[in-house]
Structure formats: C-alpha cells, structure tokens
Motif scaffolding. Structure first.
Motif, short mmCIF file in Angstrom:
data_model
loop_
_atom_site.label_atom_id
_atom_site.label_comp_id
_atom_site.label_asym_id
_atom_site.label_seq_id
_atom_site.Cartn_x
_atom_site.Cartn_y
_atom_site.Cartn_z
N HIS A 337 13.71 -22.83 10.33
CA HIS A 337 13.44 -21.67 10.45
C HIS A 337 14.55 -20.73 10.43
N ALA A 338 15.63 -20.93 11.18
CA ALA A 338 16.77 -20.24 11.32
C ALA A 338 17.47 -20.11 9.90
N GLU A 339 17.56 -21.50 9.06
CA GLU A 339 18.31 -21.31 8.11
C GLU A 339 17.67 -20.54 6.79
N LYS A 340 16.21 -20.39 6.84
CA LYS A 340 15.60 -19.87 5.94
C LYS A 340 15.58 -18.29 6.26
N ASP A 341 15.69 -17.79 7.48
CA ASP A 341 15.82 -16.63 7.85
C ASP A 341 17.41 -15.96 7.44
N LEU A 342 18.35 -16.78 7.85
CA LEU A 342 19.54 -16.57 7.23
C LEU A 342 19.89 -16.48 5.83
N ARG A 343 19.33 -17.10 4.96
CA ARG A 343 19.21 -17.15 3.53
C ARG A 343 18.76 -15.73 3.17
N LEU A 344 17.62 -15.44 3.78
CA LEU A 344 17.01 -14.02 3.28
C LEU A 344 17.85 -13.07 3.75
N GLN A 345 18.39 -13.07 4.76
CA GLN A 345 19.45 -11.92 5.28
C GLN A 345 20.50 -11.86 4.22
N MET A 346 21.16 -13.02 3.67
CA MET A 346 22.17 -13.10 2.72
C MET A 346 21.79 -12.40 1.44
N GLU A 347 20.52 -12.70 1.26
CA GLU A 347 20.19 -12.08 -0.15
C GLU A 347 20.08 -10.64 -0.02
N LYS A 348 19.46 -10.07 1.00
CA LYS A 348 19.45 -8.56 1.24
C LYS A 348 20.97 -8.00 1.13
N LEU A 349 21.98 -8.59 1.85
CA LEU A 349 23.33 -7.91 1.67
C LEU A 349 23.73 -8.21 0.52
N ASP A 350 23.62 -9.37 -0.43
CA ASP A 350 23.98 -9.40 -1.77
C ASP A 350 23.55 -8.16 -2.61
N ALA A 351 22.33 -8.04 -2.51
CA ALA A 351 21.60 -6.95 -3.37
C ALA A 351 22.39 -5.73 -3.29
N PHE A 352 22.76 -5.29 -2.06
CA PHE A 352 23.33 -3.93 -1.97
C PHE A 352 25.09 -4.28 -2.21
N SER A 353 25.55 -5.05 -2.59
CA SER A 353 27.18 -5.50 -2.97
C SER A 353 27.53 -4.62 -4.28
N PRO A 354 28.61 -3.73 -3.72
CA PRO A 354 29.21 -3.08 -5.18
C PRO A 354 29.62 -4.08 -6.23
N LEU A 355 30.18 -5.39 -5.81
CA LEU A 355 30.19 -6.20 -6.94
C LEU A 355 29.19 -6.59 -7.57
N LYS A 356 28.05 -6.74 -7.10
CA LYS A 356 26.86 -6.82 -7.90
C LYS A 356 26.53 -6.02 -8.96
N VAL A 357 26.76 -4.70 -8.79
CA VAL A 357 26.72 -3.56 -9.64
C VAL A 357 27.78 -3.61 -10.89
N LEU A 358 28.81 -4.20 -10.36
CA LEU A 358 29.91 -4.13 -11.51
C LEU A 358 29.48 -5.41 -12.46
N GLY A 359 28.97 -6.35 -11.88
CA GLY A 359 28.72 -7.34 -12.81
C GLY A 359 27.45 -6.99 -13.88
N ARG A 360 26.93 -5.91 -13.51
CA ARG A 360 25.98 -5.50 -14.69
C ARG A 360 26.60 -4.53 -15.63
N GLY A 361 27.97 -4.48 -15.90
CA GLY A 361 28.70 -3.55 -16.85
C GLY A 361 29.20 -2.43 -16.19
N TYR A 362 29.07 -2.19 -15.13
CA TYR A 362 29.61 -0.92 -14.60
C TYR A 362 30.94 -1.11 -14.32
N ALA A 363 31.90 0.13 -14.04
CA ALA A 363 32.96 0.15 -13.38
C ALA A 363 33.25 1.15 -12.62
N ILE A 364 34.40 0.90 -11.62
CA ILE A 364 34.67 2.00 -10.69
C ILE A 364 36.04 2.37 -11.06
N ALA A 365 36.27 3.71 -11.31
CA ALA A 365 37.61 4.50 -11.83
C ALA A 365 38.11 5.02 -10.57
N GLU A 366 39.53 4.82 -10.18
CA GLU A 366 40.16 5.59 -9.09
C GLU A 366 41.48 6.26 -9.62
#
Length: 408
Positions: A337-366
C-alpha cells in the motif's frame, strides 16, 4: 465692697456671688422644655448642654450624680423636659440650669434608651450573624443565669431534666431586676467563662414582667458580657413578645425560658430512637453488602478460569501464535500500500515538471547574463545574448532582430 464717697463699689466676684445667691433663693426647682444643643459629655461624668427654643437659649448641666438616673443618652436635637433649679456659675457669671431629672419629650425614656443602645451595638457589629456561635448538638453541662426564686429557673430545670436525664445543670442565681441586677448578670456570664469554660451552653434570662422589670437585660454591661462569652448563650427574657438587647446580642434567642431549655438539649428518647433506627439500617446495609460480596465470591469460585487457571494461559498462548502467523502478511500488505501510494505521488510530481514540458518541443529562453526568463520580444535588442534551454542541451544565441507579435 468698699465705700468710695457716697457710692458703693462692688467687685465682680461680689456681684456674681449676690446674683448666685439671689437665683438660688428665688427659683426653686421647675420644669423646663427645650431642645438640646452643644451637648458635651466629659470623663468626669458631667454633661454640659444648651437648652433652646425658638426665641432663647440657656446653659444647663447634668452632673454625674443625677446622670445615673437617666437611662438614655442626651444628644443634640433631642427635645426634652428637664427638672432643674436656676443657678449661676460664679466665675463667669453665666446663668445655668442644674438638671436633676431629664425626660425625652417625644418618646418614653426607656424606649429611647433601648433604641440608642441597640443602634450603638449594631454599629459595632455585636448583632452580626457571622459572630454568633452554633449550639452544641449534645451538651453535657448547661449553665443557667437567672433568679433562684422565680418560676423560670424551675421551668428550665424541669424541661432540661425531662429532655435529657442525667444532664449536668449548674444554676448561677442572680438578681434579675432592680439595683445591682446588671452587675450580677454580667458577672455570672463572665464567671462561667472563667471558672467553668467546659460548660457547653448558657441560658440567660428570666420570666415575664414590665419593661422596667426586664430592663437589666437592656443594659450595655449585660450585652457586652454576653457578646464576650466564649460559651454559646441562649437569651430567654420574658415572653415571646418581649425583645431585649440581650436577645439581639445572644447567639440564639428563645421566646421563653422553657423554650430555651428545649433549644439547649435534644430529647434523649428521640435521639435514642434515632440511634436505634440508624443502627438497624446500618446493620441491614452491612448484611446486604456482605451478601453481595459472598455472591461475587461464589461466582468467581465457580468460574472456569479459576477452577482451571492454566486454561487462561492456553487461550492467550493460542491467540499470540495466531497473531504471530498473520504478522508477515500484514506487513507485506502495508508495504504494498505504501509503495502504491509513493508511485502515485511521483507521477503527480512528474506531470508538473518543467522538463516534461520541454520534452514536448518547448524551449526556455533566458537573457544573459542575468538569466532573465524571456516572455516578450520587447525584452531584448539586437546584439543581446540569449541562452535557449531545450529538452536536451542548450543553445547560446545572439539577437539579430526582435519583433513583437501583436495580439489579435
């Protein structure tokens, strides 16, 4: 007196002395009505005052000897009738009244004296309920302060003896009216406290009579003796309608001497009956309690666990083995039960990661060198250096041209 030619010459003292003699001879005792003012009492016992009416005033003096016969206290504003003789004070030539009797004009002397003393002692707190002592529930010794000849003492002894046979009763005979009565009553109360302090309660009083007969119990000396008593005092003066200062200052007021005896001790027969009843109910309660304990003891004695104590250990041992066998599976379920819960939380964090957005072809200009994130072409000018972060790697560029796209 000297002769100066044809004239008689008097000294002031001679004139005052002749005026004094003339007044003393010309004015026998007379009654004078007036209002008291400038009243002053001196430690000598003499009281000086002014008597006045609407049109005049005259000095007056009440000497100590005459003051003994005045029950009330002369005060300013009191309208009085005085019996006096007219005299003068030779040293000053003042005309004055020598008072031999003093009566209040609007109230009786005794009533006025009663009210004055009552107000005085009340102001001192002698009537306060907080200072009154409770009566002992079962006295062994009762003291009586009263006349040895009156019916009151007989009534009190009869009632006390009837209600509690064997009670110790001490009678201190005193005068209860007339000269010397207040001193004897006060002395008796004080003697009981000094010589017989283990007396449980005192009955102080007398039978009925006129207000003059009862007056000793309105005297301040008696009131203060009762107030100072460490032994609880029941006052019992006259009949039910008679109230004296002693009644107010005593710990308990009884309407009659017989009633005082009833208040002082309970009825022995009633107490014994109550004790017998209490004893019976106590025994019944104890028996009921013992019966209940015996039943509980018998139940416990017949209980299977007490008959075979090892059975209790066997049952507990079986239960421990059972729980021990279920423990690994329970732990595995908890970890899954703890492992399942941890995996679910990691997926939620990954969805909000900026790297995930860059992977779809976007770029960040500085904008360099400050690494300001670019959101508009207006932020740069030709020649500015820009770093572009991609999903993998980064590009360093120089701006050739910058054009802002207008919003539709």
């Amino acid at each position: 007196m000297e002769m100066a030619g044809a004239r008689k010459v008097y000294t002031v003292s001679q004139v005052n002395a002749q005026i004094h003699e003339l007044l003393e001879a010309s004015f026998p005792e007379l009654w004078v009505e007036g209002e008291i003012s400038n009243c002053r009492a001196y430690p000598s016992g003499h009281t000086y005052m002014t008597l006045k009416d609407e049109g005049a005033q005259i000095q007056a003096v009440l000497f100590k000897g005459a003051a003994f016969g005045v029950k009330f206290k002369p005060v300013d504003g009191l309208k009085v009738l005085v019996r006096a003789r007219v005299s003068s004070y030779v040293k000053r030539g003042d005309v004055q009244l020598i008072i031999s009797a003093l009566e209040p004009r609007e109230k009786g002397a005794l009533q006025l004296a009663f009210e004055q003393l009552k107000a005085k002692l009340a102001a001192e707190g002698l009537f306060d309920e907080a200072r009154k002592k409770p009566l002992p529930p079962f006295p062994k010794r009762v003291g009586i302060v009263t006349s040895a000849q009156g019916a009151a003492v007989h009534d009190m002894i009869t009632v006390l003896s009837r209600r509690w046979p064997g009670l110790e009763i001490l009678v201190y005979p005193v005068k209860v009216q007339g000269d010397g009565a207040k001193e004897e009553i006060a002395r008796a109360v004080a003697d009981f406290n000094e010589l017989l302090p283990d007396t449980d309660v005192l009955l102080v009083g007398r039978g009925g009579g006129s207000i003059e007969d009862l007056w000793a119990f309105n005297e301040e000396l008696v009131a203060r003796a009762i107030a100072a008593s460490e032994i609880p005092v029941i006052s019992c003066v006259g009949h039910e309608t008679d109230f004296t200062i002693a009644d107010f200052v005593a710990d308990v007021r009884a309407p009659t001497p017989s009633a005082a005896a009833e208040l002082a001790v309970p009825e022995q027969a009633a107490v014994l009956a109550q004790v017998t009843d209490s004893r019976r109910r106590l025994l019944a309660s104890i028996q009921e309690r013992l019966r209940g304990l015996a039943e509980r003891l018998d139940f416990a004695r017949r209980h299977p666990f007490l008959q075979s104590p090892h059975r209790m250990y066997e049952e507990r041992s079986k239960r421990v083995d059972e729980l021990f066998g279920r423990l690994p599976e329970a732990l595995r379920q908890v970890l899954l039960h703890a492992e399942k819960d941890l995996r679910l939380q990691m997926e939620k964090l990954d969805a909000f990661s900026p790297l995930k957005v860059l992977g779809r072809g976007y770029a960040i200009a500085e904008k360099l060198p400050g690494r300001e994130i670019l959101r508009s072409a207006e932020q740069v000018r030709p020649g500015d250096r820009v770093r572009v972060r991609l999903h993998q790697g980064e590009i360093h560029c120089e701006v050739k041209d910058a054009q802002e796209r207008r919003q539709a």
